[in-house]
Design a protein around this motif. Sequence first.
Motif, PDB file in Angstrom:
ATOM      1  N   ASN A   1      -8.314  -9.001   8.078  1.00  0.00           N
ATOM      2  CA  ASN A   1      -7.807  -9.024   9.456  1.00  0.00           C
ATOM      3  C   ASN A   1      -6.465  -9.739   9.512  1.00  0.00           C
ATOM      4  N   ASN A   2      -5.505  -9.108  10.153  1.00  0.00           N
ATOM      5  CA  ASN A   2      -4.173  -9.672  10.402  1.00  0.00           C
ATOM      6  C   ASN A   2      -3.401 -10.058   9.153  1.00  0.00           C
ATOM      7  N   GLU A   3      -3.849  -9.609   7.981  1.00  0.00           N
ATOM      8  CA  GLU A   3      -3.104  -9.861   6.749  1.00  0.00           C
ATOM      9  C   GLU A   3      -1.780  -9.110   6.819  1.00  0.00           C
ATOM     10  N   GLU A   4      -0.712  -9.776   6.415  1.00  0.00           N
ATOM     11  CA  GLU A   4       0.604  -9.133   6.392  1.00  0.00           C
ATOM     12  C   GLU A   4       0.633  -8.135   5.240  1.00  0.00           C
ATOM     13  N   ILE A   5       0.886  -6.863   5.557  1.00  0.00           N
ATOM     14  CA  ILE A   5       0.952  -5.839   4.515  1.00  0.00           C
ATOM     15  C   ILE A   5       2.143  -4.927   4.764  1.00  0.00           C
ATOM     16  N   THR A   6       2.537  -4.244   3.706  1.00  0.00           N
ATOM     17  CA  THR A   6       3.572  -3.224   3.790  1.00  0.00           C
ATOM     18  C   THR A   6       2.955  -1.901   3.375  1.00  0.00           C
ATOM     19  N   ILE A   7       3.164  -0.885   4.183  1.00  0.00           N
ATOM     20  CA  ILE A   7       2.730   0.464   3.847  1.00  0.00           C
ATOM     21  C   ILE A   7       3.982   1.278   3.554  1.00  0.00           C
TER      22      ILE A   7
ATOM     23  N   ILE B   1       0.861  -1.173   0.000  1.00  0.00           N
ATOM     24  CA  ILE B   1       0.000   0.000   0.000  1.00  0.00           C
ATOM     25  C   ILE B   1       0.904   1.232   0.000  1.00  0.00           C
ATOM     26  N   VAL B   2       0.609   2.186  -0.874  1.00  0.00           N
ATOM     27  CA  VAL B   2       1.436   3.387  -0.985  1.00  0.00           C
ATOM     28  C   VAL B   2       0.615   4.605  -0.593  1.00  0.00           C
ATOM     29  N   ILE B   3       1.163   5.362   0.351  1.00  0.00           N
ATOM     30  CA  ILE B   3       0.592   6.642   0.763  1.00  0.00           C
ATOM     31  C   ILE B   3       1.540   7.715   0.239  1.00  0.00           C
ATOM     32  N   HIS B   4       1.000   8.678  -0.487  1.00  0.00           N
ATOM     33  CA  HIS B   4       1.825   9.730  -1.078  1.00  0.00           C
ATOM     34  C   HIS B   4       1.751  10.999  -0.242  1.00  0.00           C
ATOM     35  N   GLY B   5       2.836  11.346   0.419  1.00  0.00           N
ATOM     36  CA  GLY B   5       2.883  12.564   1.209  1.00  0.00           C
ATOM     37  C   GLY B   5       2.681  13.815   0.376  1.00  0.00           C
ATOM     38  N   GLY B   6       2.956  13.733  -0.914  1.00  0.00           N
ATOM     39  CA  GLY B   6       2.735  14.865  -1.804  1.00  0.00           C
ATOM     40  C   GLY B   6       1.269  15.134  -2.069  1.00  0.00           C
ATOM     41  N   HIS B   7       0.396  14.218  -1.672  1.00  0.00           N
ATOM     42  CA  HIS B   7      -1.038  14.384  -1.893  1.00  0.00           C
ATOM     43  C   HIS B   7      -1.736  15.141  -0.770  1.00  0.00           C
ATOM     44  N   PHE B   8      -1.031  15.448   0.313  1.00  0.00           N
ATOM     45  CA  PHE B   8      -1.674  16.129   1.442  1.00  0.00           C
ATOM     46  C   PHE B   8      -0.654  16.979   2.193  1.00  0.00           C
TER      47      PHE B   8
ATOM     48  N   THR C   1       4.204  -3.671   8.035  1.00  0.00           N
ATOM     49  CA  THR C   1       5.563  -3.173   7.926  1.00  0.00           C
ATOM     50  C   THR C   1       5.485  -1.773   7.325  1.00  0.00           C
ATOM     51  N   LEU C   2       6.101  -0.810   7.978  1.00  0.00           N
ATOM     52  CA  LEU C   2       6.081   0.571   7.514  1.00  0.00           C
ATOM     53  C   LEU C   2       7.428   0.913   6.902  1.00  0.00           C
ATOM     54  N   VAL C   3       7.378   1.489   5.706  1.00  0.00           N
ATOM     55  CA  VAL C   3       8.580   1.947   5.032  1.00  0.00           C
ATOM     56  C   VAL C   3       8.425   3.443   4.778  1.00  0.00           C
ATOM     57  N   LEU C   4       9.308   4.239   5.378  1.00  0.00           N
ATOM     58  CA  LEU C   4       9.302   5.677   5.147  1.00  0.00           C
ATOM     59  C   LEU C   4      10.272   5.979   4.026  1.00  0.00           C
TER      60      LEU C   4
ATOM     61  N   ILE D   1      -5.586   8.505   3.156  1.00  0.00           N
ATOM     62  CA  ILE D   1      -5.647   7.154   3.712  1.00  0.00           C
ATOM     63  C   ILE D   1      -6.998   6.522   3.415  1.00  0.00           C
ATOM     64  N   SER D   2      -8.059   7.323   3.405  1.00  0.00           N
ATOM     65  CA  SER D   2      -9.384   6.796   3.067  1.00  0.00           C
ATOM     66  C   SER D   2      -9.424   6.331   1.617  1.00  0.00           C
ATOM     67  N   SER D   3      -8.836   7.114   0.718  1.00  0.00           N
ATOM     68  CA  SER D   3      -8.869   6.729  -0.697  1.00  0.00           C
ATOM     69  C   SER D   3      -7.990   5.519  -0.973  1.00  0.00           C
ATOM     70  N   VAL D   4      -6.940   5.340  -0.189  1.00  0.00           N
ATOM     71  CA  VAL D   4      -6.024   4.217  -0.406  1.00  0.00           C
ATOM     72  C   VAL D   4      -6.508   2.944   0.295  1.00  0.00           C
ATOM     73  N   LEU D   5      -6.942   3.062   1.540  1.00  0.00           N
ATOM     74  CA  LEU D   5      -7.295   1.871   2.323  1.00  0.00           C
ATOM     75  C   LEU D   5      -8.778   1.530   2.325  1.00  0.00           C
ATOM     76  N   MET D   6      -9.618   2.496   2.010  1.00  0.00           N
ATOM     77  CA  MET D   6     -11.060   2.265   2.112  1.00  0.00           C
ATOM     78  C   MET D   6     -11.762   2.329   0.761  1.00  0.00           C
ATOM     79  N   LYS D   7     -11.070   1.901  -0.290  1.00  0.00           N
ATOM     80  CA  LYS D   7     -11.663   1.891  -1.629  1.00  0.00           C
ATOM     81  C   LYS D   7     -12.978   1.125  -1.609  1.00  0.00           C
ATOM     82  N   ASN D   8     -13.926   1.637  -2.367  1.00  0.00           N
ATOM     83  CA  ASN D   8     -15.229   0.984  -2.535  1.00  0.00           C
ATOM     84  C   ASN D   8     -16.018   0.825  -1.240  1.00  0.00           C
ATOM     85  N   THR D   9     -15.798   1.718  -0.282  1.00  0.00           N
ATOM     86  CA  THR D   9     -16.606   1.725   0.939  1.00  0.00           C
ATOM     87  C   THR D   9     -17.181   3.121   1.119  1.00  0.00           C
ATOM     88  N   ASP D  10     -18.209   3.224   1.943  1.00  0.00           N
ATOM     89  CA  ASP D  10     -18.822   4.519   2.223  1.00  0.00           C
ATOM     90  C   ASP D  10     -18.194   5.201   3.433  1.00  0.00           C
TER      91      ASP D  10
END
Length: 126
Positions: A50-56, A2-9, A122-125, A19-28
Amino acid sequence: MIVIHGGHFSSLAGFYDEISSVLMKNTDWKVGTLDGFDDILYGGFGVFENNEEITIICKDSGKSEADLGLKATQEFYDLKIRQGKPFNIELIQEKRNDLSNGKGQTLFEILVEIIQSHRNITLVLA
């Protein structure tokens, strides 16, 4: 991944939108608080289970660190103090004082801590 772009905010509200547009796609549902951000990181709704291994990966994290640094955090606390109840004004004032004395956490540091509290993430800055 999952990629969060600091240039977007450049504000906490902008981070919530990103974060809503990246992590909550297709939800209200949209993230609008620090607790809400923590909640979606448990998974089970949005883009991972739940508990899925992800990298942000947080791109432009240096920009985000500056944007969500001392000044933004002081303003965040000042707003809560002005709003009063239901917020614990004494605790918030203490956090603001700590921040002013170089001992508190900035919003950026709080967000990083929230992410790192989830062992499956896992967080990667970058």
